[in-house]
Write a protein that holds these residues in place. Structure first.
Motif, PDB file in Angstrom:
ATOM      1  N   PRO A 377       0.824  -1.212   0.000  1.00 18.09           N
ATOM      2  CA  PRO A 377       0.000   0.000   0.000  1.00 18.09           C
ATOM      3  C   PRO A 377       0.855   1.257   0.000  1.00 18.09           C
ATOM      4  CG  PRO A 377      -0.890  -1.601   1.553  1.00 18.09           C
ATOM      5  CD  PRO A 377       0.431  -2.150   1.086  1.00 18.09           C
ATOM      6  N   GLU A 385      -3.891   3.357  -7.487  1.00 16.85           N
ATOM      7  CA  GLU A 385      -4.043   2.378  -6.413  1.00 16.85           C
ATOM      8  C   GLU A 385      -5.512   2.140  -6.084  1.00 16.85           C
ATOM      9  OE1 GLU A 385      -2.406   2.290  -1.924  1.00 16.85           O
ATOM     10  OE2 GLU A 385      -0.923   2.049  -3.519  1.00 16.85           O
ATOM     11  N   ASN A 389      -7.122  -1.508  -6.292  1.00 14.02           N
ATOM     12  CA  ASN A 389      -7.662  -2.138  -5.092  1.00 14.02           C
ATOM     13  C   ASN A 389      -9.114  -2.574  -5.264  1.00 14.02           C
ATOM     14  OD1 ASN A 389      -5.253  -1.794  -3.761  1.00 14.02           O
ATOM     15  ND2 ASN A 389      -5.888   0.041  -2.658  1.00 14.02           N
TER      16      ASN A 389
END
Length: 462
Positions: A377, A385, A389
């Protein structure tokens, strides 16, 4: 830009995502921003129009530069919106208006210092910030402008607000960030300090959230119906349903696009309602429905730890992507269309992701078939991201616009990884630097304010 889309400095994310908020009101440290508004919500509130019925007048001068009542009122409206969204108690409006004025005074003094230092912001930087907000919402810049216009927000004022945020970012980076250094002794002190305290203020929680909003003035019957909907979500979550999917299906909160996950936050930066309901729960447990002025909340504890200490175990993702960089020869819309075509070819079995990445991707991962390796992360920029995710292993994203171009992403694997001692110390180094930056930013802000000549006129009228 690197081949791994490394995340920018700590202030870059809020710069592109959120307006300035009162530290004392939202319980942020120093002058840092909460950064928890969704990008589009931040964009649509960044230039909230003032009510025409409110008379305008000068409320303060900062080195002879005026601050008007309309400026205070505009900021007040969006701070109130943020407070309501977070479900925290609303301060008295006149008290909040005075705090808003103080925040604007601080900002104005800092921007004046930026001008004295010769720091400027060109149109290209503002355009990049505007494109990044659009990218984080997975829409084209033209669509962002259309939505702003539909909300009655003038694009020129919106861009001017972005320019001011960038200017504040740059002067803070020059005057504060560049001067902060972290030694091994700082890391050791940080670890001892955090591990030696059991205060709740040192608790950090990562919560996932579903909000079933209750409209203002809703009838008792409507409230009962919405409470039943929230109870159904809670029951399904306790029964083992995928909470991220529940958030995407039922939540009306900004973070629903990220599976409802807030991310790790200090307990004192979360609503007291949320902390009281979850502080004694173990990871995986569900709380709620809880009632706040915003509606009914269902919460799931993803992770908890002592504040400031990195998790020993993190979720890592292995993904591939195809990147097309926009240019005069390739517009953003053309890049989106081209990647949508690649996606259709892959989904129908006519093409192979890895082969298309080797042939077309425009970054260093192309030779590895777009493989980005195992990522922890925070390694990628937020818009990339967030989209990654949201994918399950084996899934492909729609074409995603980021500040670096347009991507097609496929998640291959996920795993839980235990950090070794060196990796944990490196994470602590970053946390120790955050703390030193907060302290240095607070001192610099106070010093900048003390050097400015501030003349108060008529008090703001909210």
């Amino acid at each position: 830009m690197t081949d791994r889309f490394t995340a920018p400095s700590r202030l870059s994310t809020w710069l592109l995502c959120a307006p300035l908020l009162l530290a004392s009101t939202v319980q942020a440290q120093g002058l840092r921003l909460s950064g928890q508004l969704s990008p589009l919500r931040s964009a649509s509130t960044l230039s909230a129009p003032a009510q025409q019925s409110t008379a305008d007048f000068i409320v303060a001068l900062v080195n002879s530069e005026p601050i008007t009542n309309i400026e205070v009122r505009q900021r007040l409206l969006r701070v109130e919106q943020q407070i309501a969204q977070e479900g925290t108690p609303m301060p008295a409006r006149d008290v909040l208006a005075r705090e808003v004025l103080e925040q604007i005074i601080n900002e104005r003094a800092q921007m004046q210092q930026a001008t004295e230092l010769g720091i400027t912001v060109d149109e290209a930087a503002v355009t990049q910030a505007e494109q990044s907000i659009a990218a984080q919402n997975q829409i084209a810049p033209d669509e962002l402008r259309r939505r702003l216009a539909a909300d009655g927000i003038d694009i020129n004022r919106f861009r001017n607000d972005l320019r001011n945020q960038i200017l504040l970012q740059r002067v803070r980076e020059r005057q504060v960030d560049s001067r902060v250094r972290v030694t091994d002794a700082d890391i050791d002190d940080f670890i001892r300090e955090r591990q030696g305290s059991n205060d709740v203020t040192n608790l950090e929680l990562n919560l996932a959230h579903v909000l079933v909003a209750v409209p203002e003035g809703a009838s008792p019957e409507r409230i009962q119906e919405l409470q039943a909907r929230a109870q159904g979500v809670a029951d399904r979550a306790r029964g083992g349903a995928d909470f991220a999917q529940l958030a995407r299906d039922f939540s009306e909160a900004p973070e629903r696009t990220n599976g409802g996950v807030f991310g790790m936050r200090a307990a004192n930066r979360l609503p007291t309602l949320f902390v009281d309901a979850t502080r004694a729960l173990n990871p995986g447990a569900v709380a709620g429905p809880l009632r706040s002025p915003a509606g009914f909340h269902v919460l799931k504890v993803i992770e908890k730890r002592q504040a400031g200490m990195p998790a020993a175990v993190v979720t890592q993702t292995r993904a591939r992507h195809i990147l097309l960089r926009t240019s005069p020869q390739l517009s953003q819309s053309d890049a989106v269309a081209r990647l949508a075509g690649y996606r259709q070819q892959i989904a129908s079995g006519q093409a192979n992701f890895e082969a298309l990445a080797r042939e077309h991707s425009q970054d260093g991962s192309a030779s590895q078939g777009g493989d980005l390796g195992w990522a922890s992360p925070g390694m990628f920029v937020p818009e990339f991201e967030q989209a990654m995710n949201a994918l399950r292993p084996g899934e492909m994203s729609a074409p995603l616009v980021s500040r670096f171009g347009v991507h097609l992403i496929r998640v291959d694997e996920r795993r839980q990884s235990t950090l070794n001692q060196r990796e944990q110390r490196e994470q602590v180094r970053g946390l120790a630097r955050e703390k030193k930056l907060d302290d240095a930013l607070r001192v610099w802000s106070q010093d900048t304010r003390s050097r400015a000549f501030v003349e108060y006129r008529d008090p703001p009228q909210p």
